[in-house]
Design an enzyme around this catalytic site. Structure first.
Site, PDB file in Angstrom:
ATOM      1  N   GLY A 281       0.764  -1.254   0.000  1.00 52.57           N
ATOM      2  CA  GLY A 281       0.000   0.000   0.000  1.00 52.57           C
ATOM      3  C   GLY A 281       0.783   1.286   0.000  1.00 52.57           C
TER       4      GLY A 281
ATOM      5  CD  GLU B 106       0.211  -9.287   1.223  1.00 50.30           C
ATOM      6  OE1 GLU B 106      -0.623  -8.508   0.720  1.00 50.30           O
ATOM      7  OE2 GLU B 106      -0.130 -10.324   1.811  1.00 50.30           O
ATOM      8  N   PRO B 107       4.653  -5.286  -0.529  1.00 46.95           N
ATOM      9  CG  PRO B 107       6.883  -4.616  -0.475  1.00 46.95           C
ATOM     10  CD  PRO B 107       5.951  -5.666   0.045  1.00 46.95           C
ATOM     11  N   GLY B 108       4.059  -3.448  -3.523  1.00 46.27           N
ATOM     12  CA  GLY B 108       4.125  -3.519  -4.986  1.00 46.27           C
ATOM     13  C   GLY B 108       4.666  -2.206  -5.514  1.00 46.27           C
TER      14      GLY B 108
ATOM     15  NE  ARG C  76      -1.790   3.825 -11.076  1.00 41.40           N
ATOM     16  CZ  ARG C  76      -1.816   4.996 -10.494  1.00 41.40           C
ATOM     17  NH1 ARG C  76      -1.228   6.026 -11.064  1.00 41.40           N
ATOM     18  NH2 ARG C  76      -2.386   5.147  -9.319  1.00 41.40           N
TER      19      ARG C  76
ATOM     20  CE1 TYR D  78      -7.882   2.222  -9.962  1.00 41.20           C
ATOM     21  CE2 TYR D  78      -5.857   2.616 -11.187  1.00 41.20           C
ATOM     22  CZ  TYR D  78      -6.759   1.747 -10.601  1.00 41.20           C
ATOM     23  OH  TYR D  78      -6.527   0.403 -10.668  1.00 41.20           O
TER      24      TYR D  78
ATOM     25  CB  CYS E 187     -12.159   4.043 -30.829  1.00 37.67           C
ATOM     26  SG  CYS E 187     -11.114   3.914 -32.259  1.00 37.67           S
ATOM     27  CD  GLU E 188     -13.723   3.340 -24.815  1.00 37.02           C
ATOM     28  OE1 GLU E 188     -14.350   4.057 -24.016  1.00 37.02           O
ATOM     29  OE2 GLU E 188     -14.040   2.181 -25.121  1.00 37.02           O
TER      30      GLU E 188
HETATM   31  N1  LLP Z   1      -1.388  -6.998  -1.228  1.00 31.40           N
HETATM   32  C1  LLP Z   1      -2.659  -7.122  -1.663  1.00 31.40           C
HETATM   33  C2  LLP Z   1      -3.527  -8.126  -1.052  1.00 31.40           C
HETATM   34  C3  LLP Z   1      -3.129  -6.273  -2.674  1.00 31.40           C
HETATM   35  O1  LLP Z   1      -4.384  -6.385  -3.091  1.00 31.40           O
HETATM   36  C4  LLP Z   1      -2.265  -5.309  -3.249  1.00 31.40           C
HETATM   37  C5  LLP Z   1      -2.716  -4.415  -4.309  1.00 31.40           C
HETATM   38  C6  LLP Z   1      -0.936  -5.234  -2.771  1.00 31.40           C
HETATM   39  C7  LLP Z   1      -0.539  -6.096  -1.749  1.00 31.40           C
HETATM   40  C8  LLP Z   1       0.070  -4.260  -3.310  1.00 31.40           C
HETATM   41  O2  LLP Z   1      -0.311  -2.959  -3.098  1.00 31.40           O
HETATM   42  P1  LLP Z   1       0.708  -1.752  -3.412  1.00 31.40           P
HETATM   43  O3  LLP Z   1       1.853  -1.889  -2.460  1.00 31.40           O
HETATM   44  O4  LLP Z   1       1.153  -1.854  -4.835  1.00 31.40           O
HETATM   45  O5  LLP Z   1      -0.099  -0.545  -3.155  1.00 31.40           O
HETATM   46  N2  LLP Z   1      -4.216  -0.651  -9.993  1.00 31.40           N
HETATM   47  C9  LLP Z   1      -4.197   0.250  -8.861  1.00 31.40           C
HETATM   48  C10 LLP Z   1      -3.662  -0.403  -7.641  1.00 31.40           C
HETATM   49  C11 LLP Z   1      -4.425  -1.642  -7.242  1.00 31.40           C
HETATM   50  C12 LLP Z   1      -3.834  -2.338  -6.052  1.00 31.40           C
HETATM   51  C13 LLP Z   1      -4.422  -3.687  -5.875  1.00 31.40           C
HETATM   52  N3  LLP Z   1      -3.921  -4.420  -4.765  1.00 31.40           N
HETATM   53  C14 LLP Z   1      -3.398   1.500  -9.246  1.00 31.40           C
HETATM   54  O6  LLP Z   1      -2.895   1.573 -10.354  1.00 31.40           O
HETATM   55  O7  LLP Z   1      -3.309   2.439  -8.463  1.00 31.40           O
END
Ligand code: LLP
Length: 422
Positions: free
Chosen positions: A240, A280-282, A319, A323, A350-351
């Site tokens: 997050g 769980e960082p993304g 994105r 959003y 085409c949007e």
């Molecule tokens: N863990 C779980 C269970 C999740 O559902 C997610 C993201 C993460 C970890 C990683 O979250 P992060 O650290 O990346 O914030 N497409 C959207 C973001 C959707 C996130 C979905 N879940 C965007 O582009 O902002």
């Protein structure tokens, strides 16, 4: 982040920089460039900020093979949300013991794969899912490790589409589910190994205090389950962490300051906790380390607006459309000797939602010149679609001052693009 001008030309990186202009001169189709060194250094910084933390990269943010292989090699685990992601993670070097499986809608086929592979942890999101896992475990004669995903009912203060820890979200289980979960476990002894609790309250969080709040609300339940005889070992604080999309680049990137603050917050929130802390960082690991480059095709001036029509759009980076997300858009050549104009930067789809940036003030840009969409490393390519059947962008990986493409390049094209050692 990671973008700056050198002699009027946009370069990308953090400690070493690659010239986007040089690649663009050789490639007119859109492309992504990723800074693998920047990703690696964020992972290591996170580990330093909270010694003992066990990061599980949320591969939905960007699942390019090169990125997954790098994280696996650097000792990260992985957070997956589908059977496809489990298979992809295994193929790119993660071991089953490094995989955490989240998601509200796990199918039988996906669970069969996860249970069969004996992954590290299945994050359970509903009592019915728990019942399904138990029935399958009995049939498969396995005892999978499960963690309950708790919905702590906190306001993550982010976009409503990416808020997940509020009581009205479909994710996790609120306190009212606990008696039912307990009853299921009691009537099915020795079927699953309840090893921990997990949370994920939302994405692109600018403020990390709601995570602290969520941890503090959830920890008592961890100890309760432990007291009731479960071998509770892991506490998973989710992902997050947000990145500063709106701000000008800084070196070093503000990502590091946030990671540092995150480590401190976790130390406070988890004081006295002796189990394994997972996260769980993304986005924070990859978002600032990617850039999407497109070529201007046409300028369309109407009495109302000036459209800069480029060859990339919401099919490569959705994105902004989904959003109303803001990404900085920078010309690959600064052209600051020209006059400033206000453009809507749009793609070929085409949007009318195919807008990458609205009313952006840029020095005049001409067809054939390139623009860069900053901070596109997370949720860019991984959310790309085949809508309108445009090709997917090529992806380049910048690592140890080498640039490689994801395409298996024959000798001719390798020579042609001279992508190595630019
Ligand atoms: N863990 C779980 C269970 C999740 O559902 C997610 C993201 C993460 C970890 C990683 O979250 P992060 O650290 O990346 O914030 N497409 C959207 C973001 C959707 C996130 C979905 N879940 C965007 O582009 O902002």
């Amino acid at each position: 982040m990671g973008l700056k001008y050198q002699d009027g030309s946009l370069v990308f990186g953090e400690t070493n920089f690659v010239s986007l202009e040089k690649i663009a001169q050789k490639k007119s189709d859109p492309f992504y460039v990723y800074d693998l060194d920047g990703m690696k250094s964020r992972l290591h910084y996170l580990k330093k900020s909270f010694p003992g933390i066990s990061p599980h990269y949320a591969m939905k943010a960007n699942s390019a093979d090169r990125i997954l292989k790098m994280f696996a090699q650097e000792g990260s685990g992985v957070d997956v949300v589908s059977g496809g992601e489990i298979r992809h993670a295994l193929k790119t070097g993660f071991k089953a013991k490094d995989i955490i499986f989240s998601g509200v809608g796990k199918s039988r086929t996906e669970l069969e794969l996860a249970i069969g592979e004996e992954i590290k942890q299945i994050n359970v999101e509903s009592p019915q899912e728990l019942l399904r896992i138990i029935a399958m475990s009995k049939a498969m004669n396995k005892k999978p490790k499960v963690a309950f995903r708790i919905n702590p009912d906190v306001d993550a203060k982010t976009h409503p589409y990416i808020t997940t820890g509020f009581r009205e979200n479909k994710f996790g289980m609120g306190e009212h589910f606990v008696p039912e979960l307990r009853a299921i476990l009691t009537s099915n002894p020795n079927t699953v190994d309840l090893c921990g609790l997990t949370l994920h309250i939302g994405s692109q969080l600018q403020d990390i205090l709601p995570i602290k709040d969520a941890i503090q609300k959830t920890l008592p339940l961890f100890y309760q389950f432990k007291q009731e005889g479960h071998q509770m070992r892991t506490f998973d604080v989710g992902g997050g962490l947000g990145i500063p999309y709106n701000e000008e680049h800084t070196f070093p990137s503000k990502d590091y300051a946030l990671l540092n603050g995150y480590g401190k917050m976790l130390q406070e929130a988890l004081q006295g906790f002796t189990g394994e802390v997972l996260c769980e960082p993304g986005r924070i690991l990859v978002g600032s380390c990617g850039v999407l480059v497109g070529e201007v095709q046409y300028i369309k001036e109407t009495p109302f607006r000036s459209f800069l029509i480029v060859n990339t759009g919401i099919h490569h980076m959705m994105r902004p459309a989904l959003y109303q997300a803001y990404h900085r858009i920078l010309p690959v050549r600064s052209n600051d000797n020209r006059e400033q104009r206000i453009y809507d930067i749009v793609g070929p789809i085409c949007e009318s939602s195919d807008v990458l940036g609205r009313e952006r003030t840029l020095y005049e840009i001409k067809p054939g010149e390139h623009i860069a969409i900053a901070d596109s490393g997370a949720y860019g390519y991984s959310m790309a679609s085949y809508y309108n059947e445009h090709d997917f962008p090529e992806q380049f990986f910048w690592e140890n001052q080498h640039l490689d493409s994801d395409k298996p390049m024959d000798l001719k094209s390798e020579k042609e693009f001279q992508v190595r050692n630019l």
